[in-house]
Design a protein around this motif. Structure first.
Motif, PDB file in Angstrom:
ATOM      1  N   LEU A  21       0.821  -1.205   0.000  1.00 47.09           N
ATOM      2  CA  LEU A  21       0.000   0.000   0.000  1.00 47.09           C
ATOM      3  C   LEU A  21       0.862   1.264   0.000  1.00 47.09           C
ATOM      4  N   PRO A  22       0.340   2.387  -0.521  1.00 51.70           N
ATOM      5  CA  PRO A  22       1.128   3.631  -0.636  1.00 51.70           C
ATOM      6  C   PRO A  22       1.228   4.400   0.675  1.00 51.70           C
ATOM      7  N   MET A  23       1.909   3.814   1.649  1.00 49.99           N
ATOM      8  CA  MET A  23       2.022   4.419   2.981  1.00 49.99           C
ATOM      9  C   MET A  23       2.775   5.750   2.959  1.00 49.99           C
ATOM     10  N   SER A  25       2.549   8.073   0.894  1.00 44.59           N
ATOM     11  CA  SER A  25       1.724   9.195   0.446  1.00 44.59           C
ATOM     12  C   SER A  25       1.330  10.080   1.619  1.00 44.59           C
ATOM     13  N   GLY A  26       1.278   9.495   2.808  1.00 47.48           N
ATOM     14  CA  GLY A  26       0.809  10.232   3.978  1.00 47.48           C
ATOM     15  C   GLY A  26      -0.682  10.502   3.945  1.00 47.48           C
ATOM     16  N   ASP A  27      -1.397   9.866   3.020  1.00 47.65           N
ATOM     17  CA  ASP A  27      -2.822  10.125   2.807  1.00 47.65           C
ATOM     18  C   ASP A  27      -3.623   8.867   3.140  1.00 47.65           C
ATOM     19  N   PRO A  28      -4.310   8.837   4.293  1.00 48.07           N
ATOM     20  CA  PRO A  28      -5.040   7.626   4.659  1.00 48.07           C
ATOM     21  C   PRO A  28      -6.134   7.261   3.669  1.00 48.07           C
ATOM     22  N   HIS A  29      -6.768   8.266   3.055  1.00 45.48           N
ATOM     23  CA  HIS A  29      -7.830   7.971   2.090  1.00 45.48           C
ATOM     24  C   HIS A  29      -7.257   7.273   0.849  1.00 45.48           C
ATOM     25  N   LYS A  30      -6.075   7.698   0.431  1.00 49.59           N
ATOM     26  CA  LYS A  30      -5.425   7.049  -0.702  1.00 49.59           C
ATOM     27  C   LYS A  30      -5.078   5.598  -0.380  1.00 49.59           C
ATOM     28  N   VAL A  31      -4.610   5.362   0.836  1.00 49.06           N
ATOM     29  CA  VAL A  31      -4.255   4.003   1.243  1.00 49.06           C
ATOM     30  C   VAL A  31      -5.501   3.114   1.310  1.00 49.06           C
ATOM     31  N   ALA A  34      -6.674   2.333  -2.136  1.00 44.26           N
ATOM     32  CA  ALA A  34      -5.798   1.352  -2.773  1.00 44.26           C
ATOM     33  C   ALA A  34      -6.092  -0.053  -2.270  1.00 44.26           C
ATOM     34  N   ALA A  35      -6.386  -0.184  -0.985  1.00 44.84           N
ATOM     35  CA  ALA A  35      -6.698  -1.498  -0.425  1.00 44.84           C
ATOM     36  C   ALA A  35      -8.003  -2.047  -0.992  1.00 44.84           C
ATOM     37  N   VAL A  36      -9.009  -1.206  -1.065  1.00 44.44           N
ATOM     38  CA  VAL A  36     -10.297  -1.633  -1.616  1.00 44.44           C
ATOM     39  C   VAL A  36     -10.148  -1.986  -3.093  1.00 44.44           C
ATOM     40  N   GLN A  37      -9.371  -1.169  -3.835  1.00 47.25           N
ATOM     41  CA  GLN A  37      -9.140  -1.461  -5.242  1.00 47.25           C
ATOM     42  C   GLN A  37      -8.433  -2.805  -5.413  1.00 47.25           C
ATOM     43  N   VAL A  46      -2.902  -7.346   0.917  1.00 51.06           N
ATOM     44  CA  VAL A  46      -2.330  -6.005   0.907  1.00 51.06           C
ATOM     45  C   VAL A  46      -1.406  -5.898   2.111  1.00 51.06           C
ATOM     46  N   PHE A  47      -0.264  -5.263   1.898  1.00 48.55           N
ATOM     47  CA  PHE A  47       0.765  -5.206   2.918  1.00 48.55           C
ATOM     48  C   PHE A  47       1.259  -3.775   3.067  1.00 48.55           C
ATOM     49  N   ALA A  48       1.918  -3.490   4.196  1.00 45.63           N
ATOM     50  CA  ALA A  48       2.350  -2.126   4.480  1.00 45.63           C
ATOM     51  C   ALA A  48       3.725  -2.133   5.127  1.00 45.63           C
TER      52      ALA A  48
END
Length: 311
Positions: A21-23, A25-31, A34-37, A46-48
């Motif tokens: 996941l795009p950790m 980015s600093g953007d929880p909504h983006k993360v 991405a997980a739902v997608q 999905v991993f972090a």
């Protein structure tokens, strides 16, 4: 999930495919998006990463905290496995790691994977910026082994009797993890010494960025050492992938990356056909999972799904 064309061959297996996941980015909504997608596209997990800022970058660069973020991912998804890849044992007390992982396992209905490791020299600026202490290489490995033993004991509902660096932990964890014995624990490492720790104590091992030949050597060592202790441990792979629809597009993406001054150390780059072959080779070398850090344009995740996820 990738399967070999010859599903009856003894050296082949179904390979689960995950994305990181795009950790940073600093953007929880983006993360969360991405997980739902990833779940909708059919990925298996999905991993972090567990960093307080991106490794090798300045401390003023953003990064989300791994366990709190995965708790939100757990509540936002239904099917995918979710895990740390990897958390550093030194950052949190063993009892806290066990509590965090077991709680996420509970929230997710039994989908948590706890990847854990010692960390690397590149992580030292985080220690200096946030006041984490450091250990020698030998002590880091001892501490990792004791942390894994302590976490596994608490997962089982048993006290941990203590070691040289991790104290006695009486527990119990309540509520307990969903699965008997708790979430699977993977140890991330490349050294033979830590592969042996994974074989003796953990449920799996993760080999970062290894080519299939080197991966096979480590996976064979893992299997031999685990069998010698009457155990089993799965071998898993993770790495950074820059994929193109074909080799020509992959080369263009790589040149664009280099023109921006972005490093390509440890990066695998190629077209979709060659990537699928690479993953099959990793499966033949013993991998049960391939976990991909998608590099390049945002649409690469969909291309990865089209290339590797077969249902």
């Amino acid at each position: 999930m990738v399967t070999s064309p010859d599903a009856t061959a003894p050296s082949t297996r179904a390979i689960k495919v995950g994305v990181v996941l795009p950790m940073f980015s600093g953007d929880p909504h983006k993360v969360l998006s991405a997980a739902v997608q990833a779940e909708d596209l059919g990925f298996d997990g999905v991993f972090a990463f567990d960093h307080f800022f991106p490794p090798g970058r300045a401390p003023d660069r953003p990064s989300l905290e791994v366990f709190t973020t995965l708790a939100a991912v757990a509540a936002s998804t239904r099917r995918v496995a979710l895990g740390t890849l990897v958390t550093r044992a030194i950052l949190r007390p063993a009892g806290m790691v066990a509590k965090l992982a077991s709680t996420i396992d509970l929230i997710s209905g039994g989908r948590m994977i706890l990847g854990i490791g010692t960390g690397d020299p590149i992580d030292l600026p985080e220690h200096h910026a946030f006041g984490f202490h450091d250990l020698s290489v030998i002590d880091r490995r001892t501490h990792l082994a004791e942390t894994v033993a302590a976490v596994k004991s608490l997962f089982r509902g048993e006290p941990y009797e203590g070691g040289d660096l991790v104290p006695r932990l009486s527990g119990p964890l309540l509520p307990p993890p969903v699965r008997p014995g708790g979430p699977p624990v993977w140890i991330g490492a490349q050294s033979d010494q830590v592969v042996r720790i994974a074989a003796a104590l953990a449920d799996g091992w993760n080999g970062w960025g290894l080519d299939p030949k080197r991966f096979r050597l480590k996976a064979d060592l893992l299997a031999e050492e685990a069998a010698g202790s009457g155990r089993e441990a799965e071998a898993t792979w993770a790495g950074i992938v820059l994929v193109g629809e074909d080799e020509a597009e992959a080369e263009r993406l790589l040149e664009r990356r280099r023109s921006r001054g972005m490093p390509d150390d440890g990066l695998w780059c190629g077209g979709t056909d060659r990537l699928a072959q690479r993953v099959r080779e990793l499966g033949e070398a013993g991998a049960t999972w391939t976990v991909i850090v998608p590099a390049g344009p945002p649409d690469r995740v969909k291309l990865l799904a089209e290339s590797l996820v077969t249902g």
